[in-house]
Write an enzyme that holds these catalytic residues in place. Sequence first.
Site, PDB file in Angstrom:
ATOM      1  N   ARG A  14       0.827  -1.211   0.000  1.00  0.00           N
ATOM      2  CA  ARG A  14       0.000   0.000   0.000  1.00  0.00           C
ATOM      3  C   ARG A  14       0.861   1.261   0.000  1.00  0.00           C
ATOM      4  O   ARG A  14       0.643   2.181  -0.784  1.00  0.00           O
ATOM      5  CB  ARG A  14      -0.945  -0.027   1.211  1.00  0.00           C
ATOM      6  CG  ARG A  14      -2.072  -1.041   1.083  1.00  0.00           C
ATOM      7  CD  ARG A  14      -2.928  -1.095   2.349  1.00  0.00           C
ATOM      8  NE  ARG A  14      -2.183  -1.630   3.482  1.00  0.00           N
ATOM      9  CZ  ARG A  14      -2.056  -2.933   3.748  1.00  0.00           C
ATOM     10  NH1 ARG A  14      -2.614  -3.826   2.957  1.00  0.00           N
ATOM     11  NH2 ARG A  14      -1.369  -3.357   4.791  1.00  0.00           N
ATOM     12  N   HIS A 156      -6.049   1.907  13.166  1.00  0.00           N
ATOM     13  CA  HIS A 156      -5.478   1.608  11.855  1.00  0.00           C
ATOM     14  C   HIS A 156      -6.231   0.464  11.191  1.00  0.00           C
ATOM     15  O   HIS A 156      -7.032  -0.224  11.827  1.00  0.00           O
ATOM     16  CB  HIS A 156      -3.996   1.233  11.976  1.00  0.00           C
ATOM     17  CG  HIS A 156      -3.091   2.403  12.175  1.00  0.00           C
ATOM     18  ND1 HIS A 156      -2.861   2.950  13.424  1.00  0.00           N
ATOM     19  CD2 HIS A 156      -2.362   3.150  11.296  1.00  0.00           C
ATOM     20  CE1 HIS A 156      -2.022   3.974  13.299  1.00  0.00           C
ATOM     21  NE2 HIS A 156      -1.708   4.110  12.020  1.00  0.00           N
ATOM     22  N   LYS A 160      -2.521  -3.971   9.762  1.00  0.00           N
ATOM     23  CA  LYS A 160      -1.353  -3.498  10.510  1.00  0.00           C
ATOM     24  C   LYS A 160      -0.954  -4.538  11.547  1.00  0.00           C
ATOM     25  O   LYS A 160      -1.801  -5.036  12.292  1.00  0.00           O
ATOM     26  CB  LYS A 160      -1.645  -2.149  11.176  1.00  0.00           C
ATOM     27  CG  LYS A 160      -0.409  -1.517  11.808  1.00  0.00           C
ATOM     28  CD  LYS A 160      -0.641  -0.057  12.151  1.00  0.00           C
ATOM     29  CE  LYS A 160       0.583   0.566  12.822  1.00  0.00           C
ATOM     30  NZ  LYS A 160       1.771   0.542  11.931  1.00  0.00           N
ATOM     31  N   GLY A 166       3.666   2.996  15.688  1.00  0.00           N
ATOM     32  CA  GLY A 166       4.882   3.751  15.932  1.00  0.00           C
ATOM     33  C   GLY A 166       4.600   5.218  16.189  1.00  0.00           C
ATOM     34  O   GLY A 166       5.273   5.863  17.000  1.00  0.00           O
TER      35      GLY A 166
END
EC number: 1.17.1.8
Length: 269
Positions: A14, A156, A160, A166
């Site tokens: 992506r 998310h 993920k 992060g």
Amino acid sequence: MSTLNIAVAGSSGRMGRALLEAVERAPDMRLSAALERSGSPYLGKDAGELIGSPCGIGITDNVDTALDGSQVLVDFTRPDGTLVHVDRCREKNIKMVIGTTGFSPRQKEALWIASRDIAIVLAPNMSVGVNVTLKLLETAARVLNEDYDIEIIEAHHRHKVDAPSGTALLMGEVVAKALGKELSEVAVYSREGHTGEREAGSIGFATVRGGDIVGDHTVMFAGTGERIEISHKASSRATFAEGALRAARFLADKRNGMFDMQDVLGLRQ
């Protein structure tokens, strides 16, 4: 205008595709290599076909030959793969923009060691907006201090693999530092069952995974009688790709050293 030769790791993913599109749009950049993992069904194909615009650059898993002629490698892959790329870039004196997340302390140390020889921008989030948000969080934490409870909520897409993100961890580090603390000493990553009252001075994290959420982050400062929320919501990976290319431009005249997006954007005080 000189042209910067950009190699993209994880080109079929992506973020990889967003980077290919961003490089194609950039008048001062040229795609010099497109890397993929061994066994990928995209090996041998024209990288441009991934974004509907053939470019004559074949996708390869041969890091050594792919990096010949490249000046900067942009890497949004996974920690183990990134470390392999770091070793090759170090050998060939190629700069790196790293957006990979989920590094262990030992892996981060390896990146810092590599930065003695090559220039690296390491940032869990390349978005200009996120990095402005970090400055807002620093100011808010310093002013509000420990009179407000701090919680970080991130969301998310379902694919993920690391949690918290992060970016969420970076936000926590910024807030903790503004309070004169180490995040490792005050972070609370999960709550379940009878947890007792909230520990004063702690920084809580909550993680949501689902659908195709690009990336949502909210830091809540909850006080008595009021609540402040500072949020960033990404609606397209293009914002991360454009930030990564901005980081690549920043590295153009750097010989070595470790940098982040605060350096790239001139926000470092």
